[in-house]
Write an enzyme that holds these catalytic residues in place. Structure first.
Site, PDB file in Angstrom:
ATOM      1  N   ASN A  53     -10.157  -0.557   0.465  1.00  7.50           N
ATOM      2  CA  ASN A  53      -8.697  -0.431   0.422  1.00  7.50           C
ATOM      3  C   ASN A  53      -8.203  -0.931  -0.940  1.00  7.50           C
ATOM      4  OD1 ASN A  53      -5.937  -0.760   0.685  1.00  7.50           O
ATOM      5  ND2 ASN A  53      -6.025  -1.747   2.693  1.00  7.50           N
ATOM      6  N   HIS A 101      -3.322   6.814   3.086  1.00  2.15           N
ATOM      7  CA  HIS A 101      -3.730   5.535   2.501  1.00  2.15           C
ATOM      8  C   HIS A 101      -5.093   5.172   3.084  1.00  2.15           C
ATOM      9  CE1 HIS A 101      -4.099   1.501   1.293  1.00  2.15           C
ATOM     10  NE2 HIS A 101      -3.767   0.966   2.455  1.00  2.15           N
ATOM     11  N   CYS A 145       0.814  -1.233   0.000  1.00  2.00           N
ATOM     12  CA  CYS A 145       0.000   0.000   0.000  1.00  2.00           C
ATOM     13  C   CYS A 145       0.840   1.273   0.000  1.00  2.00           C
ATOM     14  CB  CYS A 145      -0.936   0.013   1.200  1.00  2.00           C
ATOM     15  SG  CYS A 145      -1.958  -1.436   1.274  1.00  2.00           S
TER      16      CYS A 145
HETATM   17  N1  ACO Z   1     -18.427  -9.307   9.724  1.00  2.00           N
HETATM   18  C1  ACO Z   1     -18.871  -9.586  10.974  1.00  2.00           C
HETATM   19  N2  ACO Z   1     -18.039  -9.918  11.984  1.00  2.00           N
HETATM   20  C2  ACO Z   1     -16.721  -9.971  11.715  1.00  2.00           C
HETATM   21  C3  ACO Z   1     -16.202  -9.692  10.430  1.00  2.00           C
HETATM   22  C4  ACO Z   1     -17.132  -9.358   9.417  1.00  2.00           C
HETATM   23  N3  ACO Z   1     -16.722  -9.054   8.168  1.00  2.00           N
HETATM   24  N4  ACO Z   1     -14.863  -9.820  10.478  1.00  2.00           N
HETATM   25  C5  ACO Z   1     -14.545 -10.148  11.739  1.00  2.00           C
HETATM   26  N5  ACO Z   1     -15.676 -10.259  12.480  1.00  2.00           N
HETATM   27  C6  ACO Z   1     -15.793 -10.569  13.891  1.00  2.00           C
HETATM   28  C7  ACO Z   1     -14.576 -11.250  14.437  1.00  2.00           C
HETATM   29  O1  ACO Z   1     -14.634 -12.639  14.209  1.00  2.00           O
HETATM   30  C8  ACO Z   1     -14.670 -10.910  15.915  1.00  2.00           C
HETATM   31  O2  ACO Z   1     -15.581 -11.761  16.525  1.00  2.00           O
HETATM   32  P1  ACO Z   1     -15.296 -12.350  17.999  1.00  2.00           P
HETATM   33  O3  ACO Z   1     -15.189 -11.139  18.894  1.00  2.00           O
HETATM   34  O4  ACO Z   1     -16.482 -13.218  18.264  1.00  2.00           O
HETATM   35  O5  ACO Z   1     -13.984 -13.085  17.885  1.00  2.00           O
HETATM   36  C9  ACO Z   1     -15.280  -9.516  15.905  1.00  2.00           C
HETATM   37  O6  ACO Z   1     -15.893  -9.357  14.619  1.00  2.00           O
HETATM   38  C10 ACO Z   1     -14.299  -8.402  16.151  1.00  2.00           C
HETATM   39  O7  ACO Z   1     -13.201  -8.572  15.298  1.00  2.00           O
HETATM   40  P2  ACO Z   1     -11.936  -7.681  15.456  1.00  2.00           P
HETATM   41  O8  ACO Z   1     -10.844  -8.281  14.629  1.00  2.00           O
HETATM   42  O9  ACO Z   1     -11.681  -7.442  16.912  1.00  2.00           O
HETATM   43  O10 ACO Z   1     -12.421  -6.306  14.828  1.00  2.00           O
HETATM   44  P3  ACO Z   1     -11.628  -4.957  14.751  1.00  2.00           P
HETATM   45  O11 ACO Z   1     -12.404  -3.925  15.456  1.00  2.00           O
HETATM   46  O12 ACO Z   1     -10.180  -5.127  15.113  1.00  2.00           O
HETATM   47  O13 ACO Z   1     -11.705  -4.631  13.207  1.00  2.00           O
HETATM   48  C11 ACO Z   1     -10.444  -4.737  11.159  1.00  2.00           C
HETATM   49  C12 ACO Z   1     -11.129  -5.530  12.272  1.00  2.00           C
HETATM   50  C13 ACO Z   1     -11.511  -3.963  10.415  1.00  2.00           C
HETATM   51  C14 ACO Z   1      -9.785  -5.750  10.229  1.00  2.00           C
HETATM   52  C15 ACO Z   1      -9.413  -3.791  11.767  1.00  2.00           C
HETATM   53  O14 ACO Z   1      -8.599  -4.459  12.698  1.00  2.00           O
HETATM   54  C16 ACO Z   1      -8.524  -3.178  10.711  1.00  2.00           C
HETATM   55  O15 ACO Z   1      -8.976  -2.431   9.859  1.00  2.00           O
HETATM   56  N6  ACO Z   1      -7.229  -3.433  10.766  1.00  2.00           N
HETATM   57  C17 ACO Z   1      -6.299  -2.898   9.751  1.00  2.00           C
HETATM   58  C18 ACO Z   1      -6.388  -3.726   8.508  1.00  2.00           C
HETATM   59  C19 ACO Z   1      -5.648  -3.102   7.379  1.00  2.00           C
HETATM   60  O16 ACO Z   1      -5.456  -1.918   7.320  1.00  2.00           O
HETATM   61  N7  ACO Z   1      -5.251  -3.958   6.428  1.00  2.00           N
HETATM   62  C20 ACO Z   1      -4.649  -3.497   5.234  1.00  2.00           C
HETATM   63  C21 ACO Z   1      -3.190  -3.262   5.376  1.00  2.00           C
HETATM   64  S1  ACO Z   1      -2.563  -2.326   4.069  1.00  2.00           S
HETATM   65  C22 ACO Z   1      -2.013  -3.320   2.805  1.00  2.00           C
HETATM   66  O17 ACO Z   1      -0.824  -3.418   2.606  1.00  2.00           O
HETATM   67  C23 ACO Z   1      -3.002  -4.063   1.948  1.00  2.00           C
END
Ligand code: ACO
Length: 328
Positions: free
Chosen positions: A285, A255, A114
C-alpha cells in the site's frame, strides 16, 4: 465544449525491495500470512537520504516527459501526501523549486491520505475548466516507511514507498478525459487510521517517542469493512450518474490496500476481477501513490486504449473516499 485530459503519467518507486522473507527476520510473521491476508509479496522502500519530494520529482519528470510538456508550462502543482518532507513548507514548494516550475505557479499539498490522488484530480479538473490555469501537475507521493513502526507486525507488512504523477490539460473537445468525479469524507471514522503524535493536539516529545506514538495506528478490520462499503458506493454512483453500466468500464483501478478488499469490491459490483488492475503484490500500500503508479503501469501494459473508460476508486484515512471516471 471543453474537456480536461490526462496528457501524461509517470511513476517512480525506490530501488530497494523489501520482501516478505526480509520482514520475517524483523517481526514474528510469515510469507504465507502476509500473502493470504493482504496479497503483498514485496514492497519498495526509500533510502535514508530519499524524502517524499525526491520520489515525487522522479515521478513528475516522467509524467512531464510522457506529456511532452516542460516544467515551465506548469501553473498548478498539487502534491497529495501523508508523509510530507516537513510539517512546513509544503512538499509541493520543494518540488516546484527542484523541478524548475516557475514561481508564478500555484503550489500546495493536500492531505487526504490514500484518496489524495483522486482528490487532487478533482481539484485540478475544476480549476482547469474555469480557465484560471492552463497546465496542472498532480503527484501522489509517499515515504510511508517513515511513519510505520517496524516492530509492529500488524501494520509494517502492509505499506511501501513510491510516487506517481499526472499532467492535466484542457482541450477543446467534448466527452474525453475526466468525465466526472465524486469525493466524500467521514471524520467520524478518523481514529480508524491515524498518527496520535506530532501534530498540534499532541506535539512530539520524549514521551511520545518513548510511546512510539509518532507512528501509524490502525484498526484493520474496521477499515476493511468501511473500505469495501464506501468504494462500492462511489463506484456505483459514478457509473450510474453517467448513464453507464459496469460492462462498459474497461478497467477499474482501485486503491491498492489489500487484494481481499479489491476482491470483495469486485464481487459486490459483479465485475470480474480481471477488469481490476492489481499490483499490490509488488508494491504494498503506497497510499496516495498507489493509483497513479497503477495507472502508469496499466497504460504501459496496454490495458488502456483510446475510447476506453477507466474508473479510479479510492479510500483512505479520514475516512476519505472518491472515484474518478476517465475516457481516453
Ligand atoms: N503476521 C502474522 N500474524 C499477524 C500479523 C502478521 N503480520 N498481523 C496480525 N497477525 C495476527 C493477529 O495478531 C491475529 O492473531 P490472533 O487471532 O491470535 O489475535 C491474527 O493474525 C488475525 O489478525 P486479523 O487482524 O484478524 O487479520 P485480518 O484478516 O483482519 O487481516 C489486515 C488484517 C491485513 C490488516 C486487514 O484487516 C486489512 O487489510 N485491513 C485494511 C487495512 C488497510 O487497508 N489499511 C490502509 C488504509 S488506507 C490509508 O489511508 C493508508
Amino acid at each position: 465544449m471543453a474537456s480536461v485530459i490526462i496528457a501524461g503519467v509517470g511513476a517512480y518507486t525506490p530501488e530497494r525491495i523489501l520482501t516478505n522473507a526480509d520482514l520475517c527476520k524483523m517481526v514474528d510473521t510469515s510469507d504465507e500470512w502476509i500473502r493470504t491476508r493482504s496479497g503483498i509479496s514485496e514492497r519498495h522502500i526509500a533510502g535514508p537520504d530519499e524524502a517524499t519530494s525526491d520520489l515525487a520529482l522522479k515521478a513528475a519528470a516522467a509524467a512531464l516527459k510522457d506529456a511532452n510538456i516542460s516544467a515551465s508550462e506548469v501553473d498548478l502543482l498539487i502534491v497529495a501526501t501523508a508523509t510530507p518532507d516537513y510539517p512546513l513548507p509544503s512538499t509541493a514548494c520543494v518540488v516546484q523549486h527542484k523541478l524548475g516550475i516557475p514561481p508564478h505557479a500555484t503550489a500546495f499539498d493536500i492531505a487526504a491520505a490514500c484518496s489524495g490522488f483522486v482528490y487532487a484530480l478533482e481539484i485540478a479538473y475544476g480549476q482547469l475548466l474555469t480557465g484560471r490555469y492552463k497546465c496542472a501537475l498532480i503527484i501522489g507521493a509517499e515515504k510511508l516507511s517513515s511513519i510505520v513502526d517496524w516492530s509492529d507486525r500488524t501494520t509494517c507488512v502492509l505499506f511501501g514507498d513510491g510516487a506517481g504523477a499526472a499532467v492535466l490539460k484542457k482541450v477543446d473537445q467534448d466527452g474525453i478525459g475526466i468525465i466526472g468525479s465524486d469525493l466524500g469524507a467521514d471524520g467520524e471514522l478518523a481514529e480508524y487510521l491515524y498518527i496520535p503524535a506530532g501534530g498540534s493536539r499532541c506535539p512530539s516529545s520524549a514521551k511520545t517517542v518513548a510511546e512510539k506514538s509518532q507512528f501509524l495506528r490502525m484498526k484493520g478490520k474496521e477499515i476493511f469493512k468501511n473500505a469495501v462499503r464506501v468504494m462500492e458506493t462511489v463506484a456505483r454512483e459514478m457509473v450510474e450518474q453517467h448513464h453507464l453500466t459496469f460492462d462498459q468500464i474497461n478497467l477499474v483501478i482501485p486503491h491498492q490496500a489489500n487484494v481481499r478488499i479489491v476482491e470483495a469490491l469486485a464481487g459486490n459490483l459483479g465485475v470480474p476481477l480481471e477488469r481490476f488492475y492489481v499490483n499490490i503484490d509488488r508494491f504494498g500500500n503506497t497510499s496516495s501513490a498507489s493509483i497513479p503508479i497503477a495507472l502508469d503501469e496499466a497504460r504501459r501494459a496496454g490495458r488502456i486504449k483510446p475510447g476506453d473508460y477507466t474508473l479510479l476508486v479510492a479510500f483512505g484515512a479520514g475516512f476519505t473516499y472518491g472515484s474518478t471516471l476517465i475516457r481516453w
